[in-house]
Design a protein around this motif. Structure first.
Motif, mmCIF file in Angstrom:
data_model
loop_
_atom_site.group_PDB
_atom_site.id
_atom_site.type_symbol
_atom_site.label_atom_id
_atom_site.label_comp_id
_atom_site.label_asym_id
_atom_site.label_seq_id
_atom_site.Cartn_x
_atom_site.Cartn_y
_atom_site.Cartn_z
ATOM 1 N N LEU A 108 0.812 -1.217 0.000
ATOM 2 C CA LEU A 108 0.000 0.000 0.000
ATOM 3 C C LEU A 108 0.850 1.274 0.000
ATOM 4 O O LEU A 108 0.393 2.323 -0.446
ATOM 5 C CB LEU A 108 -0.940 0.010 1.213
ATOM 6 N N LYS A 109 2.063 1.177 0.507
ATOM 7 C CA LYS A 109 2.944 2.347 0.521
ATOM 8 C C LYS A 109 3.176 2.878 -0.890
ATOM 9 O O LYS A 109 3.373 4.083 -1.089
ATOM 10 C CB LYS A 109 4.274 1.994 1.180
ATOM 11 N N GLU A 110 3.152 1.975 -1.896
ATOM 12 C CA GLU A 110 3.389 2.391 -3.281
ATOM 13 C C GLU A 110 2.233 3.211 -3.837
ATOM 14 O O GLU A 110 2.409 3.972 -4.784
ATOM 15 C CB GLU A 110 3.617 1.161 -4.156
ATOM 16 N N ILE A 111 1.042 3.035 -3.272
ATOM 17 C CA ILE A 111 -0.130 3.783 -3.759
ATOM 18 C C ILE A 111 0.008 5.261 -3.428
ATOM 19 O O ILE A 111 -0.469 6.145 -4.147
ATOM 20 C CB ILE A 111 -1.430 3.218 -3.148
ATOM 21 N N ASN A 112 0.619 5.545 -2.276
ATOM 22 C CA ASN A 112 0.890 6.926 -1.864
ATOM 23 C C ASN A 112 -0.388 7.758 -1.728
ATOM 24 O O ASN A 112 -0.479 8.892 -2.194
ATOM 25 C CB ASN A 112 1.861 7.602 -2.837
ATOM 26 N N LEU A 113 -1.395 7.164 -1.081
ATOM 27 C CA LEU A 113 -2.638 7.866 -0.754
ATOM 28 C C LEU A 113 -3.002 7.553 0.688
ATOM 29 O O LEU A 113 -2.588 6.519 1.224
ATOM 30 C CB LEU A 113 -3.777 7.417 -1.675
ATOM 31 N N PRO A 114 -3.788 8.391 1.337
ATOM 32 C CA PRO A 114 -4.279 8.044 2.679
ATOM 33 C C PRO A 114 -5.350 6.959 2.596
ATOM 34 O O PRO A 114 -6.120 6.903 1.627
ATOM 35 C CB PRO A 114 -4.855 9.360 3.203
ATOM 36 N N PHE A 115 -5.406 6.104 3.615
ATOM 37 C CA PHE A 115 -6.375 5.012 3.676
ATOM 38 C C PHE A 115 -7.169 5.093 4.976
ATOM 39 O O PHE A 115 -6.668 5.583 5.996
ATOM 40 C CB PHE A 115 -5.666 3.652 3.618
ATOM 41 N N THR A 116 -8.396 4.600 4.927
ATOM 42 C CA THR A 116 -9.189 4.442 6.143
ATOM 43 C C THR A 116 -9.797 3.047 6.132
ATOM 44 O O THR A 116 -9.948 2.428 5.072
ATOM 45 C CB THR A 116 -10.313 5.492 6.243
ATOM 46 N N CYS A 117 -10.163 2.562 7.315
ATOM 47 C CA CYS A 117 -10.717 1.204 7.424
ATOM 48 C C CYS A 117 -11.855 1.198 8.435
ATOM 49 O O CYS A 117 -11.772 1.853 9.474
ATOM 50 C CB CYS A 117 -9.621 0.229 7.846
ATOM 51 N N SER A 118 -12.896 0.429 8.142
ATOM 52 C CA SER A 118 -14.084 0.451 9.000
ATOM 53 C C SER A 118 -14.078 -0.623 10.077
ATOM 54 O O SER A 118 -14.985 -0.666 10.891
ATOM 55 C CB SER A 118 -15.347 0.274 8.135
ATOM 56 N N GLY A 119 -13.071 -1.506 10.098
ATOM 57 C CA GLY A 119 -13.127 -2.583 11.084
ATOM 58 C C GLY A 119 -11.794 -2.967 11.687
ATOM 59 O O GLY A 119 -11.015 -3.679 11.050
ATOM 60 N N VAL A 120 -11.497 -2.514 12.904
ATOM 61 C CA VAL A 120 -10.348 -3.008 13.662
ATOM 62 C C VAL A 120 -10.863 -3.480 15.018
ATOM 63 O O VAL A 120 -11.845 -2.942 15.531
ATOM 64 C CB VAL A 120 -9.251 -1.939 13.836
ATOM 65 N N MET A 121 -10.215 -4.491 15.589
ATOM 66 C CA MET A 121 -10.706 -5.080 16.839
ATOM 67 C C MET A 121 -9.560 -5.221 17.829
ATOM 68 O O MET A 121 -8.545 -5.848 17.531
ATOM 69 C CB MET A 121 -11.338 -6.446 16.557
ATOM 70 N N SER A 122 -9.722 -4.645 18.992
ATOM 71 C CA SER A 122 -8.640 -4.598 19.981
ATOM 72 C C SER A 122 -8.306 -5.964 20.554
ATOM 73 O O SER A 122 -7.244 -6.144 21.153
ATOM 74 C CB SER A 122 -9.011 -3.637 21.112
#
Length: 381
Positions: A108-122
């Motif tokens: 993803l570093k090669e895409i060089n855009l900001p990303f967001t994600c809707s699902g992370v779990m602690s």
């Protein structure tokens, strides 16, 4: 094997709902894509939350190859190079293996855009390490489901495994990584959550590290889920058709729901939330009368729903609507301006206080405890 979504403009048509005619698609019809492009890496969820459709339809966790995801993003960006952000709609991205997250972050570093994600779990293994990799890869925003601040409700009703300690630790990890946007999901209007447990949930939310945005939902019983069948069996669902029409955005018009919404919109200090949720106090008719007046003054409504508008200066909006000068002047310099000013003062003061005196202490204690607590250490292994 599978074709990507086709967002090219050529040879496509759509219905113009204003003129009720078919017209060729133009780039302006995809203007939302300039802000963000939605896609998914994984589907399903390892949790078995009783209220969630994943419990019924997507019990098996599965993913696309990372190469396939990268190829899709690159193909889309060739067509719409001005897109500002990539949004992954995954429900449980952090449940993937450490090796998967490492490879994904590198690509993803090669895409060089900001990303967001809707699902992370602690509660997923190596949560902190995975989030650190994703943050370094360009992730600027994450969302995490909590659902209730009461452990009994979360475990016995929602069938979720996390303890409150694990959630506070996870929230502290997100805060320490300096994500631009952190969002938590919470549920209210749960018939299996009593008044004391709802108070516990509100108080727990007020103690989470700031800043974050709060997505508050009214509980809906989705057909086929475990909680739906339980509600049917217990006689809570009396009319199946009416249940299907209920909205997650409209809450029961109760005092505690209004306090929950205040916690959503303002970074209320925990002691103030404790004061507002003290039973003997808020059941006092005089106190409720004062609170209701303040609520109506701030929101210009006695209702309780997600669509409540925050007080704001209406100057630009009124100019666009070409209102008369006298009305424009009265709204801009009259009582509504005081309402807006009161909101700004409360918002800035509460934010300053919470972020200076509450959040640092919560984050420090949670991260230190995470280094010594065996159960939390197990989440990192």
């Amino acid at each position: 094997k599978y074709l990507f979504s086709d967002y090219a403009i050529g040879n496509k048509f759509l219905l113009d709902t204003r003129k009720m005619r078919i017209k060729p698609m133009e780039s302006s019809d995809l203007k939302q894509m300039k802000n963000w492009y939605p896609t998914m890496i994984t589907r399903g969820c390892p949790f078995r939350c009783s209220f969630c459709t994943n419990n019924k339809d997507l019990r098996k966790m599965r993913s696309r190859s990372i190469g396939n995801v990268i190829a899709e993003i690159k193909e889309f960006l060739e067509i719409h190079p001005s897109t500002k952000r990539i949004f992954f709609r995954d429900d449980a991205l952090t449940s993937m293996s450490m090796e998967f997250i490492e490879e994904l972050s590198s690509e993803l570093k090669e895409i060089n855009l900001p990303f967001t994600c809707s699902g992370v779990m602690s509660s997923t293994p190596k949560f902190k390490e995975k989030l650190t990799l994703l943050r370094n890869a360009g992730f600027v925003g994450v969302k995490m489901g909590i659902q209730s601040g009461c452990e009994r409700v979360r475990k016995k009703v929602h069938t979720r495994p996390e303890s409150n300690k694990t959630i506070v630790w996870g929230a502290s990890v997100l805060n320490s990584l300096k994500f631009d946007k952190i969002n938590y999901y919470m549920i209210t209007d749960n018939p299996y959550e009593n008044e004391d447990e709802l108070i516990e949930s509100i108080r727990f939310t007020s103690r989470l590290p700031r800043p974050f945005s709060l997505s508050l939902f009214s509980l809906n019983f989705y057909p086929g889920t475990a909680l739906y069948h339980r509600a049917l069996q217990d006689g809570i669902i009396e009319n199946k058709e009416e249940t299907l029409q209920e909205s997650t955005m409209v809450f029961k018009n109760t005092y505690l729901n209004k306090v929950f919404l205040l916690v959503r919109h303002l970074e209320l200090p925990p002691k103030l939330v404790d004061y507002l949720t003290h039973k003997e106090r808020y059941k006092n008719p005089k106190f409720q009368k004062i609170f209701d007046r303040l609520w109506r003054y701030l929101f210009r409504s006695s209702e309780c729903h997600r669509g409540l508008e925050m007080p704001k200066l209406p100057s630009l909006r009124m100019l666009k609507q070409k209102r008369g000068f006298n009305e424009f002047r009265s709204h801009t310099f009259g009582l509504l301006n005081l309402r807006w000013l009161l909101w700004i003062i409360m918002s800035r003061y509460f934010s300053f206080y919470h972020r200076l005196f509450i959040t640092p202490r919560v984050v420090k204690n949670a991260l230190e405890e995470g280094r010594t607590d065996k159960k939390l250490l197990d989440r990192m292994i």
